[in-house]
Design a protein around this motif. Structure first.
Motif, PDB file in Angstrom:
ATOM      1  N   UNK A 214       1.166   1.507   4.658  1.00 53.11           N
ATOM      2  CA  UNK A 214       1.597   2.730   3.979  1.00 53.11           C
ATOM      3  C   UNK A 214       1.181   2.710   2.507  1.00 53.11           C
ATOM      4  N   UNK A 215       1.381   1.558   1.860  1.00 49.91           N
ATOM      5  CA  UNK A 215       1.038   1.447   0.438  1.00 49.91           C
ATOM      6  C   UNK A 215      -0.458   1.599   0.202  1.00 49.91           C
ATOM      7  N   UNK A 216      -1.254   0.962   1.025  1.00 54.71           N
ATOM      8  CA  UNK A 216      -2.704   1.016   0.836  1.00 54.71           C
ATOM      9  C   UNK A 216      -3.291   2.369   1.244  1.00 54.71           C
ATOM     10  N   UNK A 217      -2.482   3.231   1.848  1.00 55.66           N
ATOM     11  CA  UNK A 217      -2.958   4.589   2.158  1.00 55.66           C
ATOM     12  C   UNK A 217      -2.996   5.442   0.892  1.00 55.66           C
ATOM     13  N   UNK A 221      -4.068   2.354  -4.779  1.00 53.80           N
ATOM     14  CA  UNK A 221      -3.254   1.175  -4.470  1.00 53.80           C
ATOM     15  C   UNK A 221      -4.056   0.279  -3.532  1.00 53.80           C
ATOM     16  N   UNK A 222      -4.596  -0.791  -4.086  1.00 51.93           N
ATOM     17  CA  UNK A 222      -5.394  -1.718  -3.297  1.00 51.93           C
ATOM     18  C   UNK A 222      -4.559  -2.862  -2.750  1.00 51.93           C
ATOM     19  N   UNK A 278       0.275  -5.521 -15.407  1.00 50.98           N
ATOM     20  CA  UNK A 278      -1.162  -5.722 -15.553  1.00 50.98           C
ATOM     21  C   UNK A 278      -1.909  -5.288 -14.299  1.00 50.98           C
ATOM     22  N   UNK A 279      -1.390  -5.668 -13.129  1.00 44.57           N
ATOM     23  CA  UNK A 279      -2.017  -5.267 -11.860  1.00 44.57           C
ATOM     24  C   UNK A 279      -1.998  -3.749 -11.727  1.00 44.57           C
ATOM     25  N   UNK A 280      -0.876  -3.136 -12.103  1.00 40.52           N
ATOM     26  CA  UNK A 280      -0.749  -1.684 -12.035  1.00 40.52           C
ATOM     27  C   UNK A 280      -1.719  -1.000 -12.996  1.00 40.52           C
ATOM     28  N   UNK A 281      -1.896  -1.603 -14.159  1.00 44.49           N
ATOM     29  CA  UNK A 281      -2.830  -1.043 -15.152  1.00 44.49           C
ATOM     30  C   UNK A 281      -4.259  -1.022 -14.610  1.00 44.49           C
ATOM     31  N   UNK A 282      -4.681  -2.118 -13.990  1.00 42.61           N
ATOM     32  CA  UNK A 282      -6.029  -2.184 -13.428  1.00 42.61           C
ATOM     33  C   UNK A 282      -6.188  -1.187 -12.280  1.00 42.61           C
ATOM     34  N   UNK A 283      -5.125  -1.016 -11.495  1.00 42.75           N
ATOM     35  CA  UNK A 283      -5.173  -0.054 -10.393  1.00 42.75           C
ATOM     36  C   UNK A 283      -5.294   1.368 -10.921  1.00 42.75           C
ATOM     37  N   UNK A 284      -4.617   1.661 -12.042  1.00 39.25           N
ATOM     38  CA  UNK A 284      -4.689   2.998 -12.636  1.00 39.25           C
ATOM     39  C   UNK A 284      -6.093   3.286 -13.154  1.00 39.25           C
ATOM     40  N   UNK A 285      -6.713   2.290 -13.798  1.00 35.09           N
ATOM     41  CA  UNK A 285      -8.091   2.467 -14.286  1.00 35.09           C
ATOM     42  C   UNK A 285      -9.045   2.722 -13.125  1.00 35.09           C
TER      43      UNK A 285
END
Length: 340
Positions: A214-217, A221-222, A278-285
């Motif tokens: 569900x999350x990776x859909x 969100x990787x 930090x992980x969330x920041x990279x995902x947003x970029x």
């Protein structure tokens, strides 16, 4: 041990100050003032002696007991497993939360700390979020995630040093690159194996696999962010609210003003899980670069005069709220034509 539940009011309260080698234990009965203290080794033999001592105080160390302790990582793990096996209600509380509830204190003593934890649990037991032995997979994922982080830091350190040296002294830089080539390959291979093992653990757990899918859909969100969210929210049993999760990640904006003299800019709090942020920041970029929906939103808001960092923070918030939404709804993310 990750599913949270609300305990009933327990007649016995156990406050434990955990260190690597020892446990300072403080036991009290609800409605009584005396606090009984004892020190034990932090191992299976110490746990048995603690159980015998508690029995002498009239406590069976079972479902009638609420045990509160600060979350100190690996040092609490054996004790938590032992107590859960005896059906003790185990409450892992933030050390900062306990400290701030007490007020100003001076000095530090393990015995006094155990007493403070017991008093905190006695006063706030209705708010207790207790663990149950149902998510060993998440515990293993957390260990693998920590191992992955250490491998990445090691790789960055070696590669960064080589890159800088190549610019200043190419001869020495190439020598350093040559002698570290096997080390770099080994670290990269270990990182791949860790990631494969994480996927294997997720695949074996049906409920965790469902939430992971569900999350990776959600676009943006990787694998890394999905696993991080599952680990830090304890399978979304600890935080099911998007705003609370945003606050935990340090991306929720707060006003800073008082009266007419203090008019600071709205900003985020420094109290946050920095690794998850930090992980969330990279995902947003990545989402802004590769997701047309988020890219359009980012460009439109920047064009309206918003600062890039504030819009980027808004994108981080949107990713979190979308992740929480698909978990609550139980269906994959659906692309919308327009995003506000």
């Amino acid at each position: 041990m990750e599913k949270l539940m609300q305990p009933q009011v327990s007649p016995f309260i156990l406050g434990v100050d955990v260190s690597k080698d020892s446990l300072d234990v403080c036991l009290t009965r609800r409605g009584e003032v005396p606090l009984h203290h004892q020190k034990f080794n932090n191992n299976s033999e110490g746990f048995q002696r603690m159980k015998a001592w508690m029995k002498q105080q009239g406590c069976e160390a079972g479902p009638d007991t609420l045990c509160c302790m600060e979350h100190t990582g690996m040092y609490t793990r054996q004790l938590v497993h032992y107590l859960l096996a005896r059906q003790v209600h185990v409450w892992l509380e933030s050390a900062l939360q306990i400290k701030r509830s007490i007020g100003m204190v001076r000095g530090k003593d393990d015995k006094v700390d155990a007493q403070r934890i017991a008093r905190y649990a006695l006063l706030h037991q209705q708010e207790a979020q207790c663990l149950s032995l149902s998510g060993v997979t998440l515990e293993r994922l957390k260990d693998l995630q920590a191992s992955r982080s250490r491998l990445i830091k090691a790789l960055k350190s070696i590669k960064g040093t080589i890159k800088e040296l190549l610019q200043i002294d190419p001869v020495s830089g190439k020598t350093l690159e040559q002698v570290n080539r096997k080390a770099i390959r080994g670290l990269e291979k270990s990182k791949e194996l860790v990631e494969e093992k994480m996927q294997q653990f997720i695949a074996k757990d049906g409920e965790l696999k469902r939430k992971y899918d569900l999350l990776t859909s959600v676009k943006g969100v990787g694998k890394v962010l999905a696993i991080s969210l599952l680990v830090y929210t304890q399978g979304f049993s600890k935080m099911e609210d998007g705003r609370k999760l945003a606050c935990y990640c340090g991306v929720a904006p707060f006003e800073y003003r008082s009266g007419t003299s203090v008019m600071g800019r709205t900003g985020v709090s420094k109290f946050a899980n920095k690794e998850l942020k930090q992980v969330l920041h990279m995902a947003a970029l990545s989402s802004i670069r590769n997701n047309g929906e988020m890219r359009s939103y980012f460009e439109r808001k920047v064009g309206e005069g918003k600062s890039k960092m504030s819009v980027l923070n808004a994108v981080r918030n949107k990713l979190l709220h979308q992740a929480v939404a698909v978990i609550k709804r139980g269906t994959p993310y659906e692309v919308r034509l327009n995003i506000i």
